[in-house]
Motif scaffolding. Sequence first.
Motif, mmCIF file in Angstrom:
data_model
loop_
_atom_site.group_PDB
_atom_site.id
_atom_site.type_symbol
_atom_site.label_atom_id
_atom_site.label_comp_id
_atom_site.label_asym_id
_atom_site.label_seq_id
_atom_site.Cartn_x
_atom_site.Cartn_y
_atom_site.Cartn_z
ATOM 1 N N LEU A 156 0.827 -1.196 0.000
ATOM 2 C CA LEU A 156 0.000 0.000 0.000
ATOM 3 C C LEU A 156 0.872 1.260 0.000
ATOM 4 N N ASP A 157 2.127 1.117 -0.330
ATOM 5 C CA ASP A 157 3.042 2.247 -0.298
ATOM 6 C C ASP A 157 2.764 3.207 -1.444
ATOM 7 N N GLY A 158 3.181 4.462 -1.260
ATOM 8 C CA GLY A 158 3.041 5.460 -2.305
ATOM 9 C C GLY A 158 1.638 5.999 -2.474
ATOM 10 N N ASN A 159 0.820 5.932 -1.428
ATOM 11 C CA ASN A 159 -0.522 6.487 -1.498
ATOM 12 C C ASN A 159 -0.602 7.737 -0.613
ATOM 13 N N SER A 160 -1.797 8.116 -0.250
ATOM 14 C CA SER A 160 -2.000 9.307 0.585
ATOM 15 C C SER A 160 -2.750 8.966 1.862
ATOM 16 N N ILE A 161 -2.488 7.789 2.412
ATOM 17 C CA ILE A 161 -3.163 7.348 3.629
ATOM 18 C C ILE A 161 -2.672 8.190 4.808
ATOM 19 N N GLU A 162 -3.611 8.706 5.609
ATOM 20 C CA GLU A 162 -3.258 9.599 6.705
ATOM 21 C C GLU A 162 -3.334 8.929 8.067
ATOM 22 N N PHE A 163 -4.163 7.912 8.227
ATOM 23 C CA PHE A 163 -4.241 7.243 9.520
ATOM 24 C C PHE A 163 -4.674 5.793 9.315
ATOM 25 N N LEU A 164 -4.314 4.972 10.292
ATOM 26 C CA LEU A 164 -4.667 3.550 10.288
ATOM 27 C C LEU A 164 -5.632 3.329 11.442
ATOM 28 N N GLN A 165 -6.878 3.056 11.110
ATOM 29 C CA GLN A 165 -7.902 2.965 12.130
ATOM 30 C C GLN A 165 -7.927 1.597 12.800
ATOM 31 N N ASP A 166 -8.840 1.459 13.715
ATOM 32 C CA ASP A 166 -8.958 0.263 14.546
ATOM 33 C C ASP A 166 -9.263 -0.967 13.691
ATOM 34 N N ALA A 167 -8.519 -2.078 13.962
ATOM 35 C CA ALA A 167 -8.753 -3.383 13.323
ATOM 36 C C ALA A 167 -8.742 -3.286 11.809
ATOM 37 N N LEU A 168 -7.860 -2.457 11.251
ATOM 38 C CA LEU A 168 -7.833 -2.273 9.802
ATOM 39 C C LEU A 168 -7.432 -3.545 9.076
ATOM 40 N N PHE A 169 -6.483 -4.279 9.631
ATOM 41 C CA PHE A 169 -5.989 -5.492 8.957
ATOM 42 C C PHE A 169 -6.428 -6.752 9.705
ATOM 43 N N ASN A 170 -7.557 -6.652 10.359
ATOM 44 C CA ASN A 170 -8.034 -7.775 11.169
ATOM 45 C C ASN A 170 -8.418 -8.981 10.325
ATOM 46 N N ARG A 171 -8.740 -8.776 9.035
ATOM 47 C CA ARG A 171 -9.166 -9.873 8.161
ATOM 48 C C ARG A 171 -7.986 -10.543 7.443
ATOM 49 N N LEU A 172 -6.762 -10.225 7.833
ATOM 50 C CA LEU A 172 -5.582 -10.775 7.142
ATOM 51 C C LEU A 172 -4.728 -11.562 8.133
ATOM 52 N N PRO A 173 -5.193 -12.709 8.569
ATOM 53 C CA PRO A 173 -4.471 -13.438 9.630
ATOM 54 C C PRO A 173 -3.160 -14.058 9.160
ATOM 55 N N ASN A 174 -2.974 -14.285 7.843
ATOM 56 C CA ASN A 174 -1.769 -14.944 7.327
ATOM 57 C C ASN A 174 -0.805 -13.979 6.644
ATOM 58 N N LEU A 175 -1.001 -12.682 6.844
ATOM 59 C CA LEU A 175 -0.152 -11.700 6.180
ATOM 60 C C LEU A 175 1.268 -11.760 6.745
ATOM 61 N N LEU A 176 2.272 -11.767 5.828
ATOM 62 C CA LEU A 176 3.680 -11.817 6.212
ATOM 63 C C LEU A 176 4.413 -10.513 5.910
ATOM 64 N N TYR A 177 4.023 -9.813 4.841
ATOM 65 C CA TYR A 177 4.732 -8.605 4.414
ATOM 66 C C TYR A 177 3.719 -7.480 4.209
ATOM 67 N N LEU A 178 3.963 -6.365 4.879
ATOM 68 C CA LEU A 178 3.081 -5.212 4.784
ATOM 69 C C LEU A 178 3.934 -3.968 4.545
ATOM 70 N N GLN A 179 3.698 -3.294 3.422
ATOM 71 C CA GLN A 179 4.464 -2.109 3.058
ATOM 72 C C GLN A 179 3.539 -0.898 3.038
ATOM 73 N N LEU A 180 3.837 0.049 3.927
ATOM 74 C CA LEU A 180 3.046 1.267 4.064
ATOM 75 C C LEU A 180 3.918 2.513 3.946
ATOM 76 N N GLU A 181 5.093 2.400 3.368
ATOM 77 C CA GLU A 181 5.993 3.547 3.270
ATOM 78 C C GLU A 181 5.479 4.571 2.268
ATOM 79 N N SER A 182 6.014 5.791 2.378
ATOM 80 C CA SER A 182 5.712 6.893 1.454
ATOM 81 C C SER A 182 4.230 7.233 1.436
ATOM 82 N N ASN A 183 3.625 7.265 2.610
ATOM 83 C CA ASN A 183 2.263 7.752 2.751
ATOM 84 C C ASN A 183 2.291 9.024 3.605
ATOM 85 N N LYS A 184 1.172 9.363 4.207
ATOM 86 C CA LYS A 184 1.080 10.537 5.072
ATOM 87 C C LYS A 184 0.518 10.153 6.435
#
Length: 763
Positions: A156-184
């Motif tokens: 999800l990098d390179g977007n304009s996300i400003e905040f990460l709310q409650d339980a945002l990734f709660n539906r991804l129990p097997n996630l290994l790599y999460l990229q949130l760089e270059s946002n706001k």
Amino acid sequence: MASLCTIWCILVSFICSAKSICPDRCDCQHSQHLLCTNRGLRTLPKATIRNPEEILIYSLGGNFINNISAFDFTRFSHLVRLDLQYNEIQSIRPKTFEKLYRLEELYLGNNLIPNISSGTLISLKKLRILYVNSNEIKKLTEDSFANLDSLIKLRLDGNSIEFLQDALFNRLPNLLYLQLESNKIRYIHKNAFANLGKLRFLNLSANKQTTLRNVFTFSQLNSLTNLILSENEIHHVGNRVFQNLQKLSKLSLNNNKILHLGTEAFKGLSGLKELLMGGNLLTDIPLGLLDPLEKIEELDFSSNLISHVRTNAFKELKFLKVVKLNNNELTSLSGEIFAFNHVLYSLDLNKNNWTCDCRLQGFKQWMNLAHAHGKLLTVFVQCHHPPVLKGKYLDYLNSSQLQSTGNNSEACLFSQSESIDRLTPSVKDKQKSAEQLNIQADQGRPVEPDKGTAEKTKRKKEAVNYRARHLTTTGSVLKDASAAAIPERARSVGNPGDKTLTIKTTEGGPVVSFAKPTSHPVQAKAEKFNLLQQDNRRLPVVTDPCKFNRHFILNITAEKVESTTATIRWKVLAHQGPKHSQVHFRILFDRFGQPVRFHRFIYIRDQSNSVTLQELKEDTTYMVCIESVIAEQVCQVASRDHCTGVVTVPVEERAVDFQLLTVIMLGVNALLVFLVLSVWISRLLRKRLNRRKSAVHVRQMYSTRRPLHSLGTGVSSDFTGYQSNRPRNTMCAIDEADLIEFPCDRFLDSNIRREEAMQRFSD
């Protein structure tokens, strides 16, 4: 007939087009990959495709597609990978991927997608990789990733996300790599990463984070190994923020604005191996900050404003291998700061404001010892003060040069007195006296507790200008230090002038006076050699090869320099060595100024003061240095003061003997003329010989003396058939047995009678 051919061609083309599965401007690979990348498409191909369920990979990247309808992929039910990167897609309908039950990889990066609507990806139960990077997404919801239980990597990098709310990734129990760089991202809810117990890699760099205070932010990431928080706006890191990240191996906080670190900021990071804190505004390393990092191997505190480091800062780091403190405000370091880091091999201290005085004496001794055992790479400590030593490196300075008498002379006196205390068996008394003085061993200024953000900013500014202030306020610092409830006491420091220097601390400030030496004066090792240089006293016992090199080797000269050999001589002053040991020497010679370095050590086992270097290269400059070997130990970081230059003699090139060359050329020319004349004469003689042999040859061939053979023609072999009345001017048969006719005029002379001619011919 023509009409029949036309009908046949149309039928064949229809059959071929029916069998084709590739639309225009696309390629097919192995009947399973539909490749439409970089074809300038503005919409998805609309051509009729036979058997679309056979397509497994559909590549549409690098085009100008701006809209995707709900029916574009309904026929590709067996699709495994769909690539839509680098297009101009502005929206995705909720049912666009409804029929792609088997899809495992979806690439939507580098488009213009503003959001991911709820239910858009709900049918992708087998999706493992999802790229939505470099779009215009500003907000995400929990339903955006609903039913993606198999997802492993999310970008999800390179977007304009400003905040990460409650339980945002709660539906991804097997996630290994999460990229949130270059946002706001400015705000992260404490439960934003809930249910990500398997996450290993999290990148939050290049965002707008300002503080890290909440201990629950990363508390559920039990499997995390890499956490990247660099290039944010973080100025404070609270206590126990990473306490549950026991498997974390790398933590990067580079290029932030960190002014303060809680003393327990790294509590719980027992498995951390790499900590990157470069490019911040730290002025010191808090006491006990690094103690929880039991397995740390690399520390990077470069490009900060660190002006002093406590002696025990790295004491508990048994596995520390790499330390970077370059580009800071350090002026001195304690000699015991790395005494417990036995596996340290790389230490970067470049670009600091080093003051080369007595306070660096202990650190220099530790550094020389580490180099002598081959445990440490070269450490560059370049002096900035005092001016007489500016630009020189600590390795090349001797003890007498470090006994500064400049602006920091008072600080050196305190440093010497503290070094004397370290010689006493009571370590606790030494630490207690240092605390009472409230003066750091490397800086000589009091340590102030942190009192808020405003005071931290003030400390930052003071740290920048500390170097200039320190040169003019040394006396006031000493006065303040002495006034800080220090009990009156005196210390004795050895002086080369056979007097004891007494520093008595009173309410009015330190008073320096000289007195007669006590019965047991205490002197540093370097001072013994200063005594030797000043006057002729009792010869000291020499056990340190570095000190022997500086004080007992002199007058190195080069003699008998030839093209491949050179004799080196030197002189050694009288000394007393340790028992059962002798002083030997080794010679280093190296090609000076050559692009390919060539250095060689020669060890001299006898106590000779000369050596002949062999196998040198002609017409080459060598740098030859002499060093001592005492008890099988050498000085790894020698000052190289006892060196000389040697230029080998070039090999003499023999001059060309033009006279000899002229004689040789004349001889060659004469030989060539002789050969030419020989060939010409031989040909002439051969011609003449052939002429003589030709008459004899004819006579032998056509002579009647040869036995006559009958040709079986019935003609007699005698001359009974000869006709005497035959005319002379006609061709006559000389000998019928030979069957050869000759002109009679050739053999008969007009003045010779016929009978004589016949007689000659018959012979």
